[in-house]
Scaffold this motif. Sequence first.
Motif, mmCIF file in Angstrom:
data_model
loop_
_atom_site.group_PDB
_atom_site.id
_atom_site.type_symbol
_atom_site.label_atom_id
_atom_site.label_comp_id
_atom_site.label_asym_id
_atom_site.label_seq_id
_atom_site.Cartn_x
_atom_site.Cartn_y
_atom_site.Cartn_z
ATOM 1 N N HIS A 1 0.796 -1.224 0.000
ATOM 2 C CA HIS A 1 0.000 0.000 0.000
ATOM 3 C C HIS A 1 0.830 1.276 0.000
ATOM 4 C CE1 HIS A 1 -2.994 3.005 1.377
ATOM 5 N NE2 HIS A 1 -3.796 2.281 0.628
ATOM 6 N N SER A 2 1.881 1.329 0.802
ATOM 7 C CA SER A 2 2.593 2.616 0.892
ATOM 8 C C SER A 2 3.596 2.728 -0.252
ATOM 9 C CB SER A 2 3.245 2.798 2.259
ATOM 10 O OG SER A 2 4.066 1.736 2.593
ATOM 11 N N ARG B 1 1.873 -3.166 3.642
ATOM 12 C CA ARG B 1 0.795 -2.859 4.588
ATOM 13 C C ARG B 1 0.710 -3.948 5.649
ATOM 14 N NH1 ARG B 1 -5.395 -2.951 2.753
ATOM 15 N NH2 ARG B 1 -6.404 -3.127 4.779
ATOM 16 N N ASP C 1 1.843 -2.045 10.461
ATOM 17 C CA ASP C 1 1.268 -1.855 9.132
ATOM 18 C C ASP C 1 1.807 -0.531 8.576
ATOM 19 O OD1 ASP C 1 -0.335 -3.933 10.261
ATOM 20 O OD2 ASP C 1 -1.931 -3.454 8.833
ATOM 21 N N ASP D 1 1.503 2.344 5.965
ATOM 22 C CA ASP D 1 0.289 2.766 5.275
ATOM 23 C C ASP D 1 0.565 3.639 4.060
ATOM 24 O OD1 ASP D 1 -2.356 2.893 4.785
ATOM 25 O OD2 ASP D 1 -2.923 3.954 6.605
ATOM 26 N N HIS E 1 -2.801 7.988 8.581
ATOM 27 C CA HIS E 1 -2.993 7.398 7.253
ATOM 28 C C HIS E 1 -2.089 8.158 6.280
ATOM 29 C CE1 HIS E 1 -5.008 5.151 4.157
ATOM 30 N NE2 HIS E 1 -5.482 6.224 3.575
#
Lengths: 193, 651
Positions: B158-159, B175, B222, B224, B329
């Motif tokens: 995700h990141s 993630r 996690d 992000d 986030h």
Amino acid sequence: MRKISNILILSALIVGTWSCSNSGSQSSEGSGDGSVVAESSHPLGQASYSDDVSDANILQIAIGSKDHTTLVAGVQATKIEHVLVNAGPLTVFAPTNDAFGLLPEGTLENLLKEENLPTLANIITNHATPGSFTIEGLKKEASKGRKIYMATGNYVEIVVDGDDVTVGGAKILGTVEASNGIVHVVDKIILPE
Amino acid sequence: MKIMTTLGFSALLLFAISCGQSNSNDNGGALGGNLADRSYVAPGEHDEFYGFISGGFSGQLAVYGLPSGRLFKVIPVYSVDAEKAYGFNEETKPMLNTSFGEIPWDDSHHPDLSQTNGEIDGRWCFINANNTPRIARISLSTFETEEIIELPNSAGNHSSSFVTENTEYIVAGTRFSVPIPQRDMPIDEYKGNFKGAISFIKVDQESGRFDLSFQLKMPGFDYDLAHPGRGPSHGWMFFSTYNTEESNTLMEVNASQNDKDYIAAINWKKAEELIANGDFETVPSEYAHNVWDESTQMATSTIKKEVKMIDASKYPGLVYFLPTPKSPHGCDVDPTGEYIIGSGKLSASMTAHSFTKMIDAIENEKFDGDAYGIPILNYDDVVAGVVKQAGLGPLHTEFDGRGNGYTTFFISSEVVKWKVGTWEVLDRAPTYYSVGHLMIPGGNSQKPYGKYLVALNKITKDRYLPTGPELAQSAQLYDISGDKMELLLDFPTVGEPHYAAGAPADLIKPNQMKLYQLEENNHPYAVKSEKDTKVTRNGNEVHIYMTTIRSHFAPDNIEGIQVGDEVFWHVTNLEQDYDVPHGISMIGAQTSELLIMPGQTETFKWFPKRVGVWPFYCTDFCSALHQEMQGYIRVSPKGSSVPLKWSLDGE
């Protein structure tokens, strides 16, 4: 004869390539040697587009040939440039300036008058046929006894005599492949019936 | 009575006046006139910006014009695409290969553009695949996907895909933390055993080619979102984290226990030194590296076997944690490179960390403990300010280059404009509805083009004509050139418009490839003229070398094919004219139709199953005689004595 005309065509092609990069600005400025084109009423269309990688299209080849200035003037006056740059494919029999010179005195001037432009458009359109016909393709059509269907709806006879191919009485002097079809240079006007 | 009428009349007047005022207030008081005029791009005119909007769960990347919102192209990246035969033709099938085999779709999230000296440069667009972790590179000359690299040891990529200031690296954080290396172990032993991998993919500055340079092994949080440092903070990369609780179940509760999670600040120049010193372990890891070669016009997929990994816990000076409230986030860096904005999605406020204060805290060891040996910086010593009570559910921030930040709020469905440095809220504008990311062209760079802002909404409800239960998601264009944001346009998007990147059209337009030069086509099955077309047989493997030009195939009559053959159609488009593709489709072919650009060769496979004479035709309306662009192929029984024969007009 064939060799000479090929060289002429080649040089015309080179000029054509050069001039096509300018054709965009030419048409938008609406200058050009005394042409009758009314640019203001003529919306930009495919004919105003050019790029540096595509092969030259039929119109660009014609514009680039010093032997076809009359034809080009006629095409512009009748506003059928966009037809000659369309995806086609089209085969165009392109009469030289000399071919137009064979018309009776005053005919051309008369045709370029506003009220006669539809007639001129019809004459020019009688030099274009849908499809790509190479010289070999034309000979093959002739051998099968077929005629060529012009964009005016006229059927025109192909005659092969040794190396010479005539279409509707006009002799092919040379051939240039275009991105959207084929241009055969001819020595006479093919008048519609 | 008369008085009443007069009163009524003046009331009416007042009403009319105030009505006019409220209209102009709605338009932000702009004197720019009609809103429609400001997003209208007249027929034949070009847009000022390109917008590259990800397709989210569609796995693709869509190209729009801004401000018009017109859709130009959907670039297939991670999902097969019937329109262009991507993932179906033999040339592009390898692009979707992974260490798990072919994956026909994915979830594409964050496009980002290449940069030079901290400014976007119009060379490439990058985008991540979330599910089976990958990064792709898209050429902004051909608008085609040229390369995809898989990321081992990562899960839920995700990141990513975020670009450093000179496109040195594309950076991608996991993630989901997982066992590294993967092994069979109880899930509830997550804590302390699962790890998070952060990948650094080196980009060759000439070719753009990827190399998975190294990975950092981080604590099992996690990871992000991320953004690179720029200017003074160049050389650092910042990642938001959540689940620092290291929970493995009912995350919506269990990962929300800590008052603060972290933004991880990674000194990647330090990581480069460690790699140069040999301070890494080589970890066996399987991953696919897929490259499309412009010369051969074919993709290849190579499975690689190992990766260099640095254990972040072991090397002081490599990583620091900046405490940031409530499961941050978005992690966004302002154009000056000084402020790192963490949007705690469960918080009502956003936290701005100062890079200068961070360096000072590091140098003076203002630590508040550590996590797995990684120093946690003291919150009060790194925080520069807080944007207080700006809205509900802050997610992402971009900047206009004039000292303002713009943050989306999912829960309160709005974009809030605030002042960098004073942290005061300046303006707010509703979105329709539930905005996720937002995009300002050049947003991840030192030089944003702060004229427009695009809000990317998840939910549209009543905004468009309804289309059954499934509705289009949307993008909304705001003019941000004045003091107040003004909503200009609202347009539906392809898939989920998860995130976007934008660039001035002038940066990209001049580099456009218009066609493939036939003489530079080195496809092994290309033919350059009709006289070279042929059909060959080797056992039951048949290769058709075919050409297209307005308006026929060569050959267009083929005989001698047999049931049970494996037939490869290699079709070269001989056109050398801009915007003249041809297509081909074969009745009963289960693999693909092709769409072939001028000068290009593409291949599809066909397994003839039934005896007979079967047609094929051009699927792209290429010319006036397009409908005549067709042919026949004769299929004989297996073992038939009908000889292999091909022709065009009898020759």
